[in-house]
Write an enzyme that holds these catalytic residues in place. Structure first.
Site, PDB file in Angstrom:
ATOM      1  N   HIS A 172       0.787  -1.238   0.000  1.00  0.00           N
ATOM      2  CA  HIS A 172       0.000   0.000   0.000  1.00  0.00           C
ATOM      3  C   HIS A 172       0.816   1.285   0.000  1.00  0.00           C
ATOM      4  CE1 HIS A 172      -3.535  -2.433   0.533  1.00  0.00           C
ATOM      5  NE2 HIS A 172      -3.027  -2.981   1.611  1.00  0.00           N
ATOM      6  N   HIS A 210     -10.340  -5.521  -1.163  1.00  0.00           N
ATOM      7  CA  HIS A 210      -9.628  -5.280   0.095  1.00  0.00           C
ATOM      8  C   HIS A 210     -10.621  -5.062   1.233  1.00  0.00           C
ATOM      9  CE1 HIS A 210      -6.990  -3.347   3.059  1.00  0.00           C
ATOM     10  NE2 HIS A 210      -6.024  -3.998   2.444  1.00  0.00           N
ATOM     11  N   ASP A 246       1.592  -7.104   2.488  1.00  0.00           N
ATOM     12  CA  ASP A 246       0.699  -6.096   3.071  1.00  0.00           C
ATOM     13  C   ASP A 246       1.493  -4.994   3.771  1.00  0.00           C
ATOM     14  OD1 ASP A 246      -1.694  -4.838   3.534  1.00  0.00           O
ATOM     15  OD2 ASP A 246      -2.345  -6.163   5.144  1.00  0.00           O
TER      16      ASP A 246
HETATM   17 ZN    ZN Z   1      -3.946  -4.432   2.923  1.00  0.00          ZN
END
Ligand code: ZN
Length: 319
Positions: free
Chosen positions: A9, A160, A278
């Site tokens: 991200h 998500h 992640d």
């Molecule tokens: Zn995530």
């Protein structure tokens, strides 16, 4: 072998306001650190990728982003800005970064056009949708233009986790079960099942949905979905488990544990399980060590680490 990671991200300028809602109950010192990592596309991120063995990171905006924007025109405009911003950042390390588009599903036709622009002009690999969009889930017929375009372009939509529309009464008084502990699994697993049980994959048989967290518990439940769909007279061309195997792929994001990956591999097949760290929400050292120490056949490991994602995202093919 260098890995491809699908759920990594970043944040774009002006998107902090949306993201902060999801960390309102987290220690400010901690989210300050995470925020700095989300905003970095340089040495810090590349070093974390090296630590977790990632050669290529597919970057996506930290949610919920415009999925919670009430004004459709603003959502569409902001999503485009986020995608342009990401494209510029990707150019800093083109060999290491790919992108998932951020899309304003409020206007699915515009979102489909934006997806196409991102894939064709910005070399993105698909899109990440941060849960429901103001209460509308991705099984709603209004979202069909987006599915149709994703299928035509041959790119996945990655679902998500996000907060539910209304907190489930079963979680009342249990703050420790909120969000990433369990609430998001309930919400996101249910969202994926709505898509399966709606027959959407009969309409778009080549569409691909990606799920993090090794499938949000779906691989564990296949038999029960089939058995109960029959009992309740669910009308689908195939069994729910068939769609889950054929139209859904899962990643290891935030699930660094052998039992669930073993279950996902056996339930969905080795071609449908992929790596994700992640970042920056998980520790890159832990993510990398988990993969390094997985007691799996080297060919299976290579598929999870690289081959499956390369095939799904057409990495390595001339564009
Ligand atoms: Zn995530």
């Amino acid at each position: 072998m260098k890995r491809i990671a699908l759920e990594e991200h970043f944040l774009a300028p002006e998107f902090e306001q949306y993201w902060l809602k999801t960390v309102e109950d987290v220690d400010p010192a901690l989210y300050g650190q995470v925020l700095a990592r989300l905003n970095d596309f340089g040495e810090q991120r590349l070093a974390a990728m090296d630590t977790s063995g990632i050669g290529i990171a597919v970057l996506s905006l930290a949610g919920p982003g415009v999925q919670i924007e009430r004004d459709t025109a603003t959502a569409t405009r902001m999503a485009r800005k986020a995608n342009d911003f990401l494209a510029t950042q990707m150019q800093k390390s083109p060999a290491r970064y790919r992108g998932f588009a951020h899309l304003a599903v409020q206007d699915a036709k515009a979102a489909a056009d934006e997806l196409e622009r991102c894939v064709r002009d910005l070399t993105f690999s698909g899109a990440m949708i941060n849960g429901h969009t103001n209460g509308q889930y991705l099984d709603h017929p209004d979202t069909y233009p987006l599915w149709e375009r994703a299928e035509a372009l041959g790119v996945p939509l990655y679902l998500h986790p996000a907060d539910p529309v209304t907190p489930a009464p079963a979680l009342d008084g249990h703050r420790g079960l909120k969000r990433a502990t369990w609430e998001w699994t309930m919400e996101t697993g249910t969202h994926a099942l709505r898509i399966v049980f709606s027959g959407l994959f009969d309409r778009f048989p080549r569409a691909k949905l990606a799920l993090g967290h090794l499938g949000e518990t779906l691989p564990y439940q296949l038999w029960r979905f089939d058995s109960r769909a029959k009992l309740y007279g669910v009308k689908l061309k195939k069994r729910p488990s068939d769609y889950i195997r054929e139209n859904i792929v899962v990643t290891t994001s935030g699930m660094f544990s052998f039992e669930p990956i073993d279950c996902a591999l056996k339930a969905l097949g080795r071609e449908n399980v992929m790596y994700s760290a992640d970042y920056p929400f998980e520790n890159p050292v832990e993510a990398g060590a988990f993969m390094d120490e997985l007691p799996l056949d080297p060919h299976v490991l290579a598929d999870i680490s690289y081959n499956n994602a390369a095939r799904l995202l057409r990495i390595g093919e001339p564009s």
